[in-house]
Write a protein that holds these residues in place. Structure first.
Motif: not given
Ligand code: HEM
Length: 512
Positions: A320-328, A389-403
């Protein structure tokens, strides 16, 4: 953290977590501990065998297609039955709590396609409430301090479910019956047989099924609620998705008796027909999922960036914290933008295929592939024009399905199931607010009208009508232990009617 899977692992934490959450006995927990985190070539324990089964079964292929078809067919049956009752009612209208309404379809259909005709929820309908009591009290169970007292409702709910699953297995209701009764799906039969092979009792295997039913229902049901809510709260979004979905729905009046029609949902077409729905699903997951991937530090580990983790510490990735991060996600991370992940074949950066499927938009980066969906720079459906957001987002930043090693195996399946149910609901029903809106909602409608309408008399009338019908979107309830997609802070009460043109639909089915 995700990549260091040799030294950082969730698996050693499983025995204690399942003991507390599922109430497993000591002997079973001892079996779970055997060969718990084997290296390649070492003997595999129960968890490793179940992991292999579940991940291979849910991987792309015939088994997944069959299960997805069964799931969508069961959902269609539930929706058919509700629509029939609604049409037979005196005023053709039903007032419901939207979350409870959507959850009911998912819970009943999931129990049916996973566990067959004589599944515990079918035989004991009161267990649906017990299931949600269990879910809502997971935090208390996990604490493990006298749960029968400190987490009473959840404890009772879980015990009622465990008893019903035990009865189900001991009475062989998971096996097909001579009378044509459908038994459990192959994945359930295999799960039970793996448990027994490892020395579990049938009673303990029954408890394990409570956890699988949980995985199958909770996130799917709650995220479908958010999708339906956003669609019916925004006329523009709804119109776009309905227009897109027309390509996956076939209305057939030819074989009808007495003017009834049938509707078929094409699951293959559903994968590509609505980039807007795909984006809405992913954005809803980004916005509302709140889960922690937890790892035990098995041996001292230094992460890139110099963080040193000592043995036996526990590290968590806070989704949840990562999903709200403006840097991402950019400066609009806090804004819900249904078009954030809007992607068409021409805007997709995918190398493997020229077709952008919902599955690709929702799941691609979860698997460590490149981000296929370029965040949209267009306005939100509400027309606020937020910049994505910027066009390129780190692959692991989307956490809804874990990883990593615990990446949700059900993600492809869930994507099909969710989009199918959303397609069925938006095709068959009209949903509007049940209660008088708050002054804030009425004012929002006024503002919208100021922008769109120059005629003062019409403006007053349309604002009044729209304000009566507009659904408010509540915030998410984030004051809970984060284990899954968050629920709304407030109940959303809505009126449901059969949609104009769909009155004569007696039957709805699915096809690949
Ligand atoms: C929108 C729907 C869903 C979401 C958001 C979701 C999310 C998750 C998450 C976050 C995890 C934990 C990953 C971790 O610890 O890093 C997980 C695990 C799991 N999910 Fe899902 N899930 C969904 C639907 C489903 C469905 C429909 C099924 C099965 C029918 C399923 C089966 C599982 C299983 C078996 C695990 C445990 C995997 C393991 O521990 O090895 N999920 N899911």
């Amino acid at each position: 953290v995700q990549r260091a899977s040799k030294t950082l692992s969730f698996t050693p934490l499983v025995p204690d977590i399942t003991r507390r959450v599922l109430g497993l006995d000591d002997d079973t927990v001892a079996i779970v501990r055997q060969h718990i985190d084997p290296d390649p070539g070492e003997p595999k324990g129960f968890l490793a065998d179940i992991h292999d089964l579940v991940y291979s079964y849910f991987g792309p292929g015939e088994a997944l297609n069959e299960l997805s078809f069964d799931a969508a067919s069961e959902l269609a049956k539930q929706v058919n039955s509700y629509a029939r009752t609604l049409q037979g009612s005196r005023d053709g209208e039903d007032t419901v709590n939207l979350l409870t309404w959507v959850r009911h379809f998912v819970a009943i259909a999931t129990a049916q396609f996973l566990y067959g005709d004589e599944n515990p929820l079918a035989l004991h309908p009161e267990l649906e409430a017990a299931f949600w009591d269990f879910d809502h009290g997971l935090g208390g169970l996990l604490m493990g301090i006298l749960p029968s007292i400190t987490a009473r409702k959840a404890y009772r709910g879980r015990e009622a479910l465990a008893r019903a699953f035990e009865e189900y297995l001991t009475q062989n209701r998971h096996l097909p019956g001579p009378d044509g009764r459908r038994g459990a799906s192959p994945i359930i039969l295999k799960r039970v047989s793996i448990a027994l092979q490892h020395g579990w009792t049938l009673r303990a295997a029954a408890r394990s099924e409570v956890s699988f039913l949980f995985a199958g229902i909770v996130n799917t049901a709650t995220i479908t609620f958010w999708l339906v809510l956003h669609l019916f709260a925004s006329a523009d979004l709804l119109a776009t998705v309905r227009a897109d979905l027309a390509a996956c729905l076939t209305l057939d009046e030819s074989e009808s008796e007495g003017g009834t029609k049938s509707l078929t949902v094409d699951l293959t077409a559903l994968k590509t027909c609505s980039p807007t729905l795909a984006s809405l699903l992913r954005e809803s997951l980004r916005y509302t999922s709140d889960n922690y991937s937890t790892r035990l530090v098995k041996s001292p580990t230094t992460l890139p960036g110099g963080y040193h983790l000592v043995a036996n510490a526990v590290v968590q990735i806070a989704g949840g914290t990562m999903h709200a991060d403006t840097r991402i996600w950019g400066p609009d991370a806090a804004v819900f933008n249904p078009l954030r992940f809007f992607s068409t074949p021409s805007t997709s950066s995918s190398k493997s295929s020229s077709t952008t499927t919902v599955d690709k938009v929702v799941n691609d980066d979860a698997e460590g592939a490149n981000q296929s969906a370029t965040p949209s720079t267009t306005a939100t459906a509400e027309g606020r024009g937020t910049q994505a957001a910027a066009a390129s987002i780190h692959p692991a930043a989307f956490r809804a399905f874990g990883g990593g090693k615990t990446l949700c195996p059900g993600r492809h399946f869930a994507t099909t199931e969710i989009t199918a149910l959303v397609a069925m609901l938006v095709a068959r029903f009209d949903i509007s607010a049940a209660a008088t809106p708050s002054p804030a909602a009425a004012a929002a409608v006024d503002d919208e009208d100021d922008d769109n309408n120059n005629n003062n008399i019409d403006k007053t009338k349309s604002a009044a009508t729209a304000a009566r019908r507009r659904i408010e979107i509540p915030g998410k309830e984030d004051g809970v232990m984060p284990v899954h997609v968050l629920e709304p802070k407030k109940d959303v009460m809505v009126k449901v009617r059969v949609r104009e043109g769909m009155e004569g639909v007696a039957d709805m089915g699915v096809r690949w």
